[in-house]
Design a protein around this motif. Structure first.
Motif, PDB file in Angstrom:
ATOM      1  N   LEU A  33      59.349   4.781  38.027  1.00 21.20           N
ATOM      2  CA  LEU A  33      58.495   5.969  37.949  1.00 21.20           C
ATOM      3  C   LEU A  33      58.998   7.062  38.877  1.00 21.20           C
ATOM      4  CD1 LEU A  33      54.972   4.267  37.863  1.00 21.20           C
ATOM      5  CD2 LEU A  33      56.230   5.251  35.947  1.00 21.20           C
ATOM      6  N   LEU A  34      59.535   6.675  40.042  1.00 20.11           N
ATOM      7  CA  LEU A  34      60.028   7.674  40.997  1.00 20.11           C
ATOM      8  C   LEU A  34      61.195   8.476  40.436  1.00 20.11           C
ATOM      9  CD1 LEU A  34      59.998   6.212  44.632  1.00 20.11           C
ATOM     10  CD2 LEU A  34      58.667   8.077  43.660  1.00 20.11           C
ATOM     11  N   CYS A  35      61.961   7.887  39.517  1.00 26.45           N
ATOM     12  CA  CYS A  35      63.071   8.638  38.916  1.00 26.45           C
ATOM     13  C   CYS A  35      62.540   9.870  38.183  1.00 26.45           C
ATOM     14  CB  CYS A  35      63.847   7.742  37.963  1.00 26.45           C
ATOM     15  SG  CYS A  35      64.708   6.373  38.759  1.00 26.45           S
ATOM     16  N   LEU A  74      68.517  18.670  30.928  1.00 28.19           N
ATOM     17  CA  LEU A  74      69.255  17.406  31.019  1.00 28.19           C
ATOM     18  C   LEU A  74      68.927  16.644  32.302  1.00 28.19           C
ATOM     19  CD1 LEU A  74      72.780  18.398  29.626  1.00 28.19           C
ATOM     20  CD2 LEU A  74      70.951  17.163  28.471  1.00 28.19           C
ATOM     21  N   VAL A  75      68.832  17.354  33.425  1.00 32.72           N
ATOM     22  CA  VAL A  75      68.561  16.671  34.695  1.00 32.72           C
ATOM     23  C   VAL A  75      67.166  16.051  34.684  1.00 32.72           C
ATOM     24  CG1 VAL A  75      68.280  16.978  37.182  1.00 32.72           C
ATOM     25  CG2 VAL A  75      70.186  18.069  36.008  1.00 32.72           C
ATOM     26  N   THR A  76      66.188  16.797  34.199  1.00 30.49           N
ATOM     27  CA  THR A  76      64.836  16.228  34.151  1.00 30.49           C
ATOM     28  C   THR A  76      64.762  15.080  33.146  1.00 30.49           C
ATOM     29  OG1 THR A  76      64.171  17.983  32.596  1.00 30.49           O
ATOM     30  CG2 THR A  76      63.692  18.331  34.921  1.00 30.49           C
ATOM     31  N   LYS A  77      65.492  15.191  32.028  1.00 27.72           N
ATOM     32  CA  LYS A  77      65.495  14.076  31.068  1.00 27.72           C
ATOM     33  C   LYS A  77      66.182  12.853  31.656  1.00 27.72           C
ATOM     34  CE  LYS A  77      63.228  16.250  29.387  1.00 27.72           C
ATOM     35  NZ  LYS A  77      61.792  16.030  29.261  1.00 27.72           N
ATOM     36  N   LEU A  78      67.152  13.055  32.529  1.00 30.13           N
ATOM     37  CA  LEU A  78      67.806  11.932  33.192  1.00 30.13           C
ATOM     38  C   LEU A  78      66.795  11.103  33.976  1.00 30.13           C
ATOM     39  CD1 LEU A  78      70.517  10.543  33.905  1.00 30.13           C
ATOM     40  CD2 LEU A  78      70.671  12.077  35.878  1.00 30.13           C
ATOM     41  N   GLY A  79      65.832  11.764  34.592  1.00 27.44           N
ATOM     42  CA  GLY A  79      64.783  11.047  35.293  1.00 27.44           C
ATOM     43  C   GLY A  79      63.706  10.528  34.364  1.00 27.44           C
ATOM     44  N   ASP A  80      63.500  11.190  33.241  1.00 25.81           N
ATOM     45  CA  ASP A  80      62.414  10.807  32.336  1.00 25.81           C
ATOM     46  C   ASP A  80      62.679   9.499  31.593  1.00 25.81           C
ATOM     47  OD1 ASP A  80      60.944  12.966  33.063  1.00 25.81           O
ATOM     48  OD2 ASP A  80      61.304  14.149  31.250  1.00 25.81           O
ATOM     49  N   VAL A  81      63.943   9.122  31.409  1.00 30.96           N
ATOM     50  CA  VAL A  81      64.240   7.870  30.692  1.00 30.96           C
ATOM     51  C   VAL A  81      63.732   6.658  31.478  1.00 30.96           C
ATOM     52  CG1 VAL A  81      66.081   6.396  29.805  1.00 30.96           C
ATOM     53  CG2 VAL A  81      66.169   8.862  29.411  1.00 30.96           C
ATOM     54  N   PRO A  82      64.122   6.474  32.751  1.00 35.24           N
ATOM     55  CA  PRO A  82      63.524   5.348  33.504  1.00 35.24           C
ATOM     56  C   PRO A  82      62.021   5.517  33.715  1.00 35.24           C
ATOM     57  CG  PRO A  82      64.919   6.700  34.926  1.00 35.24           C
ATOM     58  CD  PRO A  82      65.162   7.153  33.534  1.00 35.24           C
ATOM     59  N   PHE A  83      61.555   6.760  33.787  1.00 42.09           N
ATOM     60  CA  PHE A  83      60.121   7.014  33.925  1.00 42.09           C
ATOM     61  C   PHE A  83      59.358   6.433  32.731  1.00 42.09           C
ATOM     62  CE2 PHE A  83      56.451   9.873  33.205  1.00 42.09           C
ATOM     63  CZ  PHE A  83      55.803   9.749  34.427  1.00 42.09           C
ATOM     64  N   LEU A  84      59.883   6.645  31.533  1.00 38.45           N
ATOM     65  CA  LEU A  84      59.241   6.113  30.329  1.00 38.45           C
ATOM     66  C   LEU A  84      59.238   4.587  30.339  1.00 38.45           C
ATOM     67  CD1 LEU A  84      58.006   6.691  27.537  1.00 38.45           C
ATOM     68  CD2 LEU A  84      60.332   6.730  26.612  1.00 38.45           C
ATOM     69  N   ILE A  85      60.343   3.984  30.769  1.00 31.95           N
ATOM     70  CA  ILE A  85      60.408   2.525  30.853  1.00 31.95           C
ATOM     71  C   ILE A  85      59.376   2.011  31.856  1.00 31.95           C
ATOM     72  CG2 ILE A  85      61.886   0.578  31.472  1.00 31.95           C
ATOM     73  CD1 ILE A  85      64.285   2.284  30.558  1.00 31.95           C
TER      74      ILE A  85
END
Length: 664
Positions: free
Chosen positions: A218-220, A171-182
């Motif tokens: 991307l930094l997220c 969950l924590v890594t996915k929290l960062g991956d959402v803005p990363f994908l954007i």
């Protein structure tokens, strides 16, 4: 075969091994270990061949359109420069060592076939990230690593700690991956392509419309993947997985992916000075905070986990001052000695029967029981503490030199403030790193009390791997700082006199002060009752509660222990020890800010669904049901009743027609 063909086989071989292992692992157990080791070993040989062919020269580029999209194309592309060639060798090397080590460490585990297959898939995904020349293909490897880590961290799913840790990591890594994908989509929209070379060309020509926003998005994802503040809290809990997985995830693969991504796309981040300062602050807070937390941990694996977070902070700091050569140099060096630390810790845990340093400190003769782990861990801890001539000294010094150059205005790629932030934080962390490394060594190997239990000799597959990893931990730095500049950007990686004296001097101070604190606390423990000394060390006038730590290796059971009065961290940290041991309560803060509001919102949605939506649904069903009941009552089967109703209806209609006609 060409270099391109060989490069394609590097991630493909572990992938095929994973597929074969998942298909035939249980039905043909005799093939599991060869399927785990041999394809990964072959991938290592091919990665070395690719690196030799590439030679640090011109990047190897190849691409073919993967699928038509109607807009921005997605391509199956390779982009192998000096960074990619060497990082791929490191990944394959550490993965091979972990697979060999696991054949002994998990030899009696009934779920070893699925474990080995997932490790191979994990390795394949990281190699795909390293070699990929297209951001979408890179994203595929990025996300496959995430799902593999979920299953591997939760390998001991019978324990609530492992289940919770795997969910938290995901969950924590996915929290960062959402803005990363954007951010990836925004980057590709500006560049008109997902190709890394095209993106970098667009950046060089000033084609990014909102570079700061894209870089922050991307930094997220980078913060989540590489466990940087504030998305680092998943990594210590991930110790619930088997120790070899800790070595794989925390050395050269998943946590290195974020740092490697920034290194590969560094011009995107350099396009905004504000982003570079954010990167510097993120690295500095991560370095110092994780080092303090490592100094306070009792679980040997959690010490190493926080150590990983801090060393990744060094790499982030090097990137924040615009020197990706120093960042990747430390990534390579750290990959070897951190893998060695975790694998040696696995041997020690098996011998001691616990993860707890407090228990180990009350055990004598542990170093005689596991001499291979003792000597190789000593080498790795010296490398971690950056004592010359061990590899960590040269790679850490390259980071400090880069920060010094940025601070004094010798670097045009980063603001001077970023250089000062990284330099000061790096020197403070050097003291703390040597302190927690010394503390770990003293508590694990210089304990007094009962004799260490004898669990028999370790399998040869485990001890040989330790010595193999000890070689680069000792010799890689001295060799690499002269030869690596040609593979990277050509920047000099030679330590300077100023940073060498400062860094090494502070490391020695940290180690010596920790040793003195350990001597003093042992003397106090020898002269006073344990409870009194512990209370004094905690600063409490009252009683000290007994602490209970459950080992994260379920095979070895749970261990309850009383606080160790000879722990130098109690003297060094004082009242800061408890907050540091709890990770400065960031999990509690996140629980208040995020977890509880989300749970409250979920409860509200559940209430509205049950009491409002379901009420309307039930009402909509009730009306036809009542109408049907009324119609059913009229069907009596009595002809006389039907005729009477017909006559009554006729009379009513006649009256109605008459009234209408009269009114007209």
């Amino acid at each position: 075969m060409t270099t391109t063909h060989l490069a394609v086989l590097v991630p493909l071989l572990p992938f095929l091994a994973a597929a074969a292992g998942l298909l035939v692992g249980r039905s043909a157990p005799g093939f599991v270990r060869p399927l785990a080791v041999l394809p990964t070993l072959a991938a290592l040989a091919l990665a070395i061949t690719v690196a030799v062919d590439q030679g640090g020269g011109r990047a190897v580029d190849a691409h073919t359109q993967l699928t038509p999209t109607g807009s921005v194309p997605i391509e199956l592309a390779l982009h192998i420069d000096g960074f990619a060639a060497l990082v791929a060798v490191l990944v394959a090397f550490v993965a091979t060592c972990v697979q060999i080590y696991s054949t002994g460490y998990l030899r009696d585990d009934p779920r070893y076939p699925s474990y080995a297959a997932l490790v191979s898939l994990f390795t394949s995904a990281m190699l795909l990230v390293v070699y990929s020349g297209d951001l979408i293909v890179l994203l595929v490897g990025w996300e496959v690593m995430g799902i593999c880590s979920y299953f591997l961290v939760g390998h001991y799913w019978e324990t609530p700690e492992a289940r919770a840790a795997s969910i938290k990591a995901f969950l924590v890594t996915k929290l960062g991956d959402v803005p990363f994908l954007i951010g990836l989509f925004a980057l590709a929209t500006d560049a008109g392509s997902f190709r890394i070379t095209t993106v970098l060309g667009t950046v060089a020509n000033g084609g990014l419309h909102h570079p700061a926003l894209v870089a922050l998005l991307l930094l997220c994802g980078v913060a989540g993947k590489s466990a940087q503040f504030p998305l680092h809290t998943w990594l210590p809990d991930a110790m619930a997985g088997p120790t070899p997985i800790s070595a794989l995830i925390h050395a050269a693969t998943m946590v290195a992916a974020g740092v490697y991504f920034v290194a590969r796309l560094l011009p995107v981040f350099e396009a905004s000075a504000a982003v570079m300062i954010v990167l510097a602050v993120m690295g500095a807070v991560t370095m110092v905070g994780s080092a303090l937390a490592a100094l306070a941990q009792d679980d040997i694996k959690r010490v190493l986990a926080y150590s990983t977070i801090g060393q990744l902070g060094y790499m982030t700091g090097a990137l924040a001052v615009g020197d990706r050569g120093a960042a990747v140099f430390h990534l390579l060096s750290h990959g070897a000695f951190k893998a060695l630390l975790f694998l040696a810790a696995g041997v020690i845990i098996h011998a001691a029967g616990t993860n707890s340093l407090a228990v180990m400190s009350r055990t004598s003769g542990l170093r005689e029981r596991v001499p291979d782990a003792y000597w190789t861990m000593t080498v790795a801890l010296l490398a971690l503490a950056a004592i010359p001539p061990f590899s960590g000294f040269f790679s850490k010094e390259s980071v400090l030199v880069a920060a010094e150059h940025a601070a004094t205005g010798h670097t045009a790629h980063a603001p001077g403030s970023a250089g000062w932030i990284v330099l000061v934080a790096g020197l403070v962390t050097a003291v703390l790193t040597a302190a927690y490394a010394t503390r770990l060594w003293l508590l694990a190997f210089r304990g007094r009390g009962t004799d260490a239990p004898d669990h028999g000799r370790q399998p040869l597959s485990m001890t040989v791997v330790l010595w193999v990893l000890a070689v680069p931990s000792l010799a890689f730095g001295g060799f690499a700082y002269r030869s690596l500049p040609g593979w990277f950007d050509g920047r000099d990686l030679t330590p300077t006199l100023t940073t060498s004296i400062l860094g090494t001097g502070l490391a020695l101070v940290g180690g010596l002060v920790t040793y003195g604190a350990w001597q003093r606390t042992r003397a106090l423990a020898a002269r006073a009752p344990i409870g009194a000394v512990a209370a004094h060390a905690e600063g409490d006038a009252g009683l000290v509660e007994a602490e209970a730590i459950a080992t994260h290796e379920p095979a070895f059971g749970d261990v309850a222990y009383a606080p160790d009065p000879a722990d130098p961290a109690r003297l060094l940290l004082g009242p800061l020890r408890r907050p540091a041991a709890e990770g400065f309560h960031l999990d509690a803060v996140y629980d208040v800010l995020f977890v509880r509001p989300v749970l409250a919102a979920a409860s509200l949605v559940q209430f509205l669904d049950r009491e409002v939506v379901d009420t309307y649904v039930r009402g909509a069903a009730a009306a036809p049901r009542l109408l049907g009941a009324a119609v059913r009552r009229a069907q009596t089967g009595n002809v006389q009743t039907y005729v009477s109703a017909l006559l009554a209806g006729t009379v009513v209609l006649a009256v109605a027609v008459l009234l209408v006609a009269t009114g007209a």
